[in-house]
Design a protein around this motif. Structure first.
Motif, PDB file in Angstrom:
ATOM      1  N   ALA A   5      90.441  20.761  -7.443  1.00  0.00           N
ATOM      2  CA  ALA A   5      89.317  21.702  -7.407  1.00  0.00           C
ATOM      3  C   ALA A   5      88.019  21.024  -7.825  1.00  0.00           C
ATOM      4  N   LEU A   6      88.083  20.165  -8.830  1.00  0.00           N
ATOM      5  CA  LEU A   6      86.901  19.423  -9.270  1.00  0.00           C
ATOM      6  C   LEU A   6      86.393  18.509  -8.158  1.00  0.00           C
ATOM      7  N   LYS A   7      87.348  17.887  -7.467  1.00  0.00           N
ATOM      8  CA  LYS A   7      86.984  16.989  -6.356  1.00  0.00           C
ATOM      9  C   LYS A   7      86.340  17.768  -5.218  1.00  0.00           C
ATOM     10  N   GLN A   8      86.954  18.897  -4.848  1.00  0.00           N
ATOM     11  CA  GLN A   8      86.445  19.668  -3.715  1.00  0.00           C
ATOM     12  C   GLN A   8      85.079  20.295  -3.997  1.00  0.00           C
ATOM     13  N   THR A   9      84.832  20.618  -5.276  1.00  0.00           N
ATOM     14  CA  THR A   9      83.551  21.231  -5.634  1.00  0.00           C
ATOM     15  C   THR A   9      82.525  20.205  -6.109  1.00  0.00           C
ATOM     16  N   ASN A  10      82.964  18.928  -6.185  1.00  0.00           N
ATOM     17  CA  ASN A  10      82.069  17.855  -6.611  1.00  0.00           C
ATOM     18  C   ASN A  10      81.414  18.191  -7.956  1.00  0.00           C
ATOM     19  N   THR A  11      82.243  18.630  -8.892  1.00  0.00           N
ATOM     20  CA  THR A  11      81.756  19.074 -10.199  1.00  0.00           C
ATOM     21  C   THR A  11      81.701  17.917 -11.199  1.00  0.00           C
ATOM     22  N   PRO A  12      80.527  17.558 -11.712  1.00  0.00           N
ATOM     23  CA  PRO A  12      80.467  16.556 -12.787  1.00  0.00           C
ATOM     24  C   PRO A  12      81.204  17.090 -14.015  1.00  0.00           C
ATOM     25  N   HIS A  13      82.058  16.276 -14.614  1.00  0.00           N
ATOM     26  CA  HIS A  13      82.869  16.794 -15.709  1.00  0.00           C
ATOM     27  C   HIS A  13      83.306  15.659 -16.630  1.00  0.00           C
ATOM     28  N   GLU A  14      83.745  16.064 -17.811  1.00  0.00           N
ATOM     29  CA  GLU A  14      84.390  15.132 -18.740  1.00  0.00           C
ATOM     30  C   GLU A  14      85.612  15.847 -19.315  1.00  0.00           C
ATOM     31  N   ILE A  15      86.738  15.145 -19.334  1.00  0.00           N
ATOM     32  CA  ILE A  15      87.994  15.742 -19.765  1.00  0.00           C
ATOM     33  C   ILE A  15      88.428  15.157 -21.101  1.00  0.00           C
ATOM     34  N   HIS A  16      88.851  16.038 -21.984  1.00  0.00           N
ATOM     35  CA  HIS A  16      89.351  15.641 -23.301  1.00  0.00           C
ATOM     36  C   HIS A  16      90.758  16.226 -23.467  1.00  0.00           C
ATOM     37  N   GLY A  72      96.160  27.405  -9.848  1.00  0.00           N
ATOM     38  CA  GLY A  72      96.070  27.171  -8.408  1.00  0.00           C
ATOM     39  C   GLY A  72      94.709  26.604  -8.043  1.00  0.00           C
ATOM     40  N   ILE A  73      94.673  25.809  -6.991  1.00  0.00           N
ATOM     41  CA  ILE A  73      93.437  25.116  -6.602  1.00  0.00           C
ATOM     42  C   ILE A  73      92.309  26.099  -6.313  1.00  0.00           C
ATOM     43  N   GLU A  74      92.580  27.117  -5.508  1.00  0.00           N
ATOM     44  CA  GLU A  74      91.522  28.054  -5.117  1.00  0.00           C
ATOM     45  C   GLU A  74      90.983  28.816  -6.315  1.00  0.00           C
ATOM     46  N   ASN A  75      91.860  29.222  -7.211  1.00  0.00           N
ATOM     47  CA  ASN A  75      91.394  29.932  -8.415  1.00  0.00           C
ATOM     48  C   ASN A  75      90.552  29.023  -9.299  1.00  0.00           C
ATOM     49  N   TYR A  76      90.969  27.760  -9.424  1.00  0.00           N
ATOM     50  CA  TYR A  76      90.162  26.831 -10.213  1.00  0.00           C
ATOM     51  C   TYR A  76      88.792  26.622  -9.568  1.00  0.00           C
ATOM     52  N   LYS A  77      88.747  26.554  -8.249  1.00  0.00           N
ATOM     53  CA  LYS A  77      87.456  26.418  -7.563  1.00  0.00           C
ATOM     54  C   LYS A  77      86.565  27.614  -7.859  1.00  0.00           C
ATOM     55  N   SER A  78      87.146  28.798  -7.871  1.00  0.00           N
ATOM     56  CA  SER A  78      86.387  30.007  -8.187  1.00  0.00           C
ATOM     57  C   SER A  78      85.865  29.974  -9.618  1.00  0.00           C
ATOM     58  N   ILE A  79      86.726  29.542 -10.537  1.00  0.00           N
ATOM     59  CA  ILE A  79      86.336  29.433 -11.944  1.00  0.00           C
ATOM     60  C   ILE A  79      85.190  28.436 -12.102  1.00  0.00           C
ATOM     61  N   LEU A  80      85.305  27.298 -11.435  1.00  0.00           N
ATOM     62  CA  LEU A  80      84.265  26.271 -11.524  1.00  0.00           C
ATOM     63  C   LEU A  80      82.941  26.780 -10.965  1.00  0.00           C
ATOM     64  N   GLN A  81      83.004  27.563  -9.892  1.00  0.00           N
ATOM     65  CA  GLN A  81      81.783  28.120  -9.319  1.00  0.00           C
ATOM     66  C   GLN A  81      81.129  29.108 -10.273  1.00  0.00           C
ATOM     67  N   GLN A  82      81.950  29.944 -10.902  1.00  0.00           N
ATOM     68  CA  GLN A  82      81.417  30.904 -11.875  1.00  0.00           C
ATOM     69  C   GLN A  82      80.747  30.185 -13.036  1.00  0.00           C
ATOM     70  N   LEU A  83      81.386  29.108 -13.501  1.00  0.00           N
ATOM     71  CA  LEU A  83      80.813  28.340 -14.608  1.00  0.00           C
ATOM     72  C   LEU A  83      79.510  27.659 -14.191  1.00  0.00           C
ATOM     73  N   ALA A  84      79.452  27.182 -12.938  1.00  0.00           N
ATOM     74  CA  ALA A  84      78.242  26.516 -12.446  1.00  0.00           C
ATOM     75  C   ALA A  84      77.082  27.484 -12.348  1.00  0.00           C
ATOM     76  N   ASP A  85      77.393  28.764 -12.100  1.00  0.00           N
ATOM     77  CA  ASP A  85      76.338  29.776 -11.943  1.00  0.00           C
ATOM     78  C   ASP A  85      75.819  30.299 -13.275  1.00  0.00           C
ATOM     79  N   MET A  86      76.530  29.956 -14.361  1.00  0.00           N
ATOM     80  CA  MET A  86      76.110  30.439 -15.669  1.00  0.00           C
ATOM     81  C   MET A  86      74.927  29.628 -16.181  1.00  0.00           C
ATOM     82  N   PRO A  87      73.987  30.270 -16.841  1.00  0.00           N
ATOM     83  CA  PRO A  87      72.866  29.507 -17.439  1.00  0.00           C
ATOM     84  C   PRO A  87      73.359  28.673 -18.589  1.00  0.00           C
TER      85      PRO A  87
END
Length: 217
Positions: free
Chosen positions: A31-42, A201-216
Motif C-alpha cells: 500500500a505504501l508503494k502504490q500510494t508513494n507515501t514517504p514514511h519511516e518504520i520503527h 488488507g492492501i486496499e484498506n491500508y491504501k484507504s487509511i494512508l489516504q485519510q492520513l495524508a488528508d489530515m492537517p
C-alpha cells in the motif's frame, strides 16, 4: 511555496513468529508503494509465546492447545494465511513439521541491529528465515548467520546473544507497549496517534494512508 509533509511515522509492534505480522507488513508495504507515501518504520518487540522452549513446538499442536481448535481448523487457517501472504508477495512454506519458536533472542538481535540502522532489514530476513526457510530463530548460530547475510558482524552478533546485554532493554520496551494497551499483534501506530490492529488488507491500508495524508499536520 507549500512545505513538504514530514514522512509518515509508523510504529509496528510485532513478533517474528506471528504469521499475520508478516502478512500485515507485506500488505502495508504494498500500500505504501502504490500510494508513494514517504514514511519511516520503527519496529517494536512483542512475544506471542514467551514460554516456548528453545527447540520450539510443533505449530499445529501449539495452536490446537492454545486456542482449543482442531487439526482441520489449523489446516484451513494456514491455507487462508498462505493465500493472504501470496497476494501481498510473501510466500509461506508451511509443512506438517513447521514449528514455532521462542523469540526473545530475535528481539535482542533486532535491538542491536537498530543501533546500526539495520533493524528493518533484519526483521524482513527473520520473517523469511522462519516462515519460508523453516529454521529455528531461537538458535544463536542461525541468528548469527542471518546477521551476517545482511552485512552485520557475526562475532558481535554472537556476543550480543551470549551475554544477553540487551535483555533488560527489550523487556522494558515490551512492557511499555503493553502499558499502552497493546495485547495483540500486529499493532501499527501511525504518527504516534492512530492505532490500527491486525492485517487490514492492501486496499484498506491504501484507504487509511489516504485519510492520513488528508489530515492537517
Amino acid at each position: 511555496m507549500e512545505q513538504a509533509k514530514k514522512p509518515l511515522r509508523i510504529d509496528i509492534v510485532s513478533d517474528v513468529v506471528c504469521p499475520w505480522c508478516a502478512i500485515g507488513y507485506s500488505q502495508l508495504a504494498e500500500a505504501l508503494k502504490q500510494t508513494n507515501t514517504p514514511h519511516e518504520i520503527h519496529w517494536h518487540p512483542f512475544e506471542l509465546n514467551p514460554n516456548t522452549p528453545h527447540e520450539g513446538r510443533n505449530y499445529r499442536e501449539h495452536i490446537m492447545e492454545k486456542y482449543g481448535t482442531t487439526a482441520e481448523d489449523v489446516k484451513e487457517s494456514r491455507a487462508r494465511m498462505t493465500a493472504a501472504g501470496s497476494e501481498a508477495g510473501f510466500n509461506f512454506q508451511f509443512t506438517d513439521e513447521f514449528r514455532t519458536y521462542n523469540t526473545f533472542n530475535t528481539h535482542q538481535l533486532l535491538y542491536w541491529a537498530d543501533q546500526q540502522g539495520r533493524m528493518h532489514d533484519l526483521k524482513q530476513a527473520l520473517f523469511v528465515t522462519h516462515f519460508v526457510d523453516n529454521k529455528n530463530v531461537a538458535d544463536s548460530t542461525v541468528l548469527a548467520d542471518i546477521a551476517t547475510d545482511i552485512g552485520l558482524d557475526r562475532t558481535e552478533a554472537l556476543a550480543v546473544l551470549e551475554d544477553q546485554r540487551f535483555a533488560a532493554a527489550v523487556e522494558k520496551e515490551k512492557q511499555h507497549w503493553q502499558q499502552q494497551g497493546i495485547q495483540s499483534v500486529p499493532s501499527m501506530v501511525f504518527n504516534e496517534r492512530h492505532l490500527i490492529s491486525g492485517a487490514q488488507g492492501i486496499e484498506n491500508y491504501k484507504s487509511i494512508l489516504q485519510q492520513l495524508a488528508d489530515m492537517p499536520d
